[in-house]
Motif scaffolding. Sequence first.
Motif, PDB file in Angstrom:
ATOM      1  N   LYS A 138      -0.158   7.097  14.544  1.00 49.20           N
ATOM      2  CA  LYS A 138      -0.750   7.471  15.830  1.00 49.20           C
ATOM      3  C   LYS A 138      -1.635   6.356  16.378  1.00 49.20           C
ATOM      4  CE  LYS A 138      -0.497  12.431  15.161  1.00 49.20           C
ATOM      5  NZ  LYS A 138      -1.211  13.681  14.881  1.00 49.20           N
ATOM      6  N   TYR A 139      -2.397   5.692  15.484  1.00 47.46           N
ATOM      7  CA  TYR A 139      -3.241   4.579  15.915  1.00 47.46           C
ATOM      8  C   TYR A 139      -2.381   3.439  16.454  1.00 47.46           C
ATOM      9  CZ  TYR A 139      -6.562   0.754  15.950  1.00 47.46           C
ATOM     10  OH  TYR A 139      -7.342  -0.300  16.357  1.00 47.46           O
ATOM     11  N   CYS A 140      -1.316   3.106  15.743  1.00 48.72           N
ATOM     12  CA  CYS A 140      -0.440   2.014  16.163  1.00 48.72           C
ATOM     13  C   CYS A 140       0.185   2.292  17.524  1.00 48.72           C
ATOM     14  CB  CYS A 140       0.652   1.776  15.124  1.00 48.72           C
ATOM     15  SG  CYS A 140       0.048   1.046  13.594  1.00 48.72           S
ATOM     16  N   GLU A 141       0.610   3.522  17.720  1.00 48.87           N
ATOM     17  CA  GLU A 141       1.191   3.888  19.012  1.00 48.87           C
ATOM     18  C   GLU A 141       0.139   3.822  20.120  1.00 48.87           C
ATOM     19  OE1 GLU A 141       3.398   7.676  21.145  1.00 48.87           O
ATOM     20  OE2 GLU A 141       3.474   7.489  18.963  1.00 48.87           O
ATOM     21  N   GLN A 142      -1.038   4.355  19.855  1.00 49.31           N
ATOM     22  CA  GLN A 142      -2.125   4.372  20.846  1.00 49.31           C
ATOM     23  C   GLN A 142      -2.563   2.963  21.236  1.00 49.31           C
ATOM     24  OE1 GLN A 142      -5.603   6.983  20.175  1.00 49.31           O
ATOM     25  NE2 GLN A 142      -6.784   5.088  20.214  1.00 49.31           N
ATOM     26  N   VAL A 166       0.844  -1.195   0.000  1.00 49.81           N
ATOM     27  CA  VAL A 166       0.000   0.000   0.000  1.00 49.81           C
ATOM     28  C   VAL A 166       0.876   1.241   0.000  1.00 49.81           C
ATOM     29  CG1 VAL A 166      -1.770   1.246   1.305  1.00 49.81           C
ATOM     30  CG2 VAL A 166      -1.747  -1.234   1.349  1.00 49.81           C
ATOM     31  N   ARG A 167       0.502   2.220  -0.808  1.00 56.77           N
ATOM     32  CA  ARG A 167       1.159   3.525  -0.790  1.00 56.77           C
ATOM     33  C   ARG A 167       0.206   4.497  -0.094  1.00 56.77           C
ATOM     34  NH1 ARG A 167       5.470   4.085  -4.603  1.00 56.77           N
ATOM     35  NH2 ARG A 167       5.047   6.308  -4.606  1.00 56.77           N
ATOM     36  N   LEU A 168       0.732   5.250   0.853  1.00 57.33           N
ATOM     37  CA  LEU A 168      -0.092   6.159   1.647  1.00 57.33           C
ATOM     38  C   LEU A 168       0.354   7.601   1.455  1.00 57.33           C
ATOM     39  CD1 LEU A 168      -0.079   4.241   5.049  1.00 57.33           C
ATOM     40  CD2 LEU A 168      -1.867   4.199   3.302  1.00 57.33           C
ATOM     41  N   ASP A 169      -0.621   8.510   1.548  1.00 55.29           N
ATOM     42  CA  ASP A 169      -0.268   9.929   1.592  1.00 55.29           C
ATOM     43  C   ASP A 169       0.161  10.267   3.019  1.00 55.29           C
ATOM     44  OD1 ASP A 169      -2.617  10.283   3.142  1.00 55.29           O
ATOM     45  OD2 ASP A 169      -3.786  10.826   1.375  1.00 55.29           O
ATOM     46  N   ASP A 170       0.668  11.463   3.214  1.00 53.43           N
ATOM     47  CA  ASP A 170       1.188  11.850   4.529  1.00 53.43           C
ATOM     48  C   ASP A 170       0.128  11.791   5.621  1.00 53.43           C
ATOM     49  OD1 ASP A 170       3.707  12.258   3.461  1.00 53.43           O
ATOM     50  OD2 ASP A 170       3.428  14.415   3.203  1.00 53.43           O
ATOM     51  N   GLU A 171      -1.083  12.240   5.320  1.00 51.84           N
ATOM     52  CA  GLU A 171      -2.146  12.240   6.335  1.00 51.84           C
ATOM     53  C   GLU A 171      -2.494  10.818   6.766  1.00 51.84           C
ATOM     54  OE1 GLU A 171      -6.709  13.833   7.104  1.00 51.84           O
ATOM     55  OE2 GLU A 171      -5.955  13.716   5.057  1.00 51.84           O
ATOM     56  N   SER A 172      -2.639   9.919   5.807  1.00 57.20           N
ATOM     57  CA  SER A 172      -2.978   8.529   6.138  1.00 57.20           C
ATOM     58  C   SER A 172      -1.872   7.872   6.955  1.00 57.20           C
ATOM     59  CB  SER A 172      -3.226   7.723   4.860  1.00 57.20           C
ATOM     60  OG  SER A 172      -4.349   8.226   4.168  1.00 57.20           O
ATOM     61  N   LYS A 173      -0.622   8.139   6.597  1.00 57.72           N
ATOM     62  CA  LYS A 173       0.515   7.574   7.340  1.00 57.72           C
ATOM     63  C   LYS A 173       0.557   8.100   8.755  1.00 57.72           C
ATOM     64  CE  LYS A 173       4.634   5.521   7.671  1.00 57.72           C
ATOM     65  NZ  LYS A 173       4.755   5.049   9.004  1.00 57.72           N
ATOM     66  N   ASP A 174       0.257   9.376   8.942  1.00 55.57           N
ATOM     67  CA  ASP A 174       0.231   9.973  10.272  1.00 55.57           C
ATOM     68  C   ASP A 174      -0.864   9.343  11.127  1.00 55.57           C
ATOM     69  OD1 ASP A 174       1.150  11.929  12.213  1.00 55.57           O
ATOM     70  OD2 ASP A 174      -0.740  12.990  11.832  1.00 55.57           O
ATOM     71  N   ILE A 175      -2.039   9.151  10.546  1.00 59.75           N
ATOM     72  CA  ILE A 175      -3.145   8.510  11.265  1.00 59.75           C
ATOM     73  C   ILE A 175      -2.756   7.089  11.660  1.00 59.75           C
ATOM     74  CG2 ILE A 175      -5.499   7.609  11.024  1.00 59.75           C
ATOM     75  CD1 ILE A 175      -6.022  10.069   9.155  1.00 59.75           C
ATOM     76  N   LEU A 176      -2.183   6.350  10.721  1.00 58.98           N
ATOM     77  CA  LEU A 176      -1.773   4.974  10.991  1.00 58.98           C
ATOM     78  C   LEU A 176      -0.739   4.926  12.112  1.00 58.98           C
ATOM     79  CD1 LEU A 176      -1.817   1.960  10.250  1.00 58.98           C
ATOM     80  CD2 LEU A 176      -0.066   2.470   8.536  1.00 58.98           C
TER      81      LEU A 176
END
Length: 57
Positions: free
Chosen positions: A32-36, A20-30
């Motif tokens: 933060k979710y992984c850390e949380q 999967v290729r992600l834009d910056d916003e999607s990568k940031d969300i991913l």
Amino acid sequence: MANKKMGRPTDNPKRHRIAVRLDDESKDILDKYCEQENVNQMEAARRGIKKLKDELK
């Protein structure tokens, strides 16, 4: 006689691979979710995909 290499036994083998290729916003969300949730990116992706099930017609 060659033995087949074995990994850890599992009830839910992961046989399919995607990239999967992600834009910056999607990568940031991913990230933060992984850390949380303290999960890796693939587990987060699986959770997201399962949430799409309710939208299937």
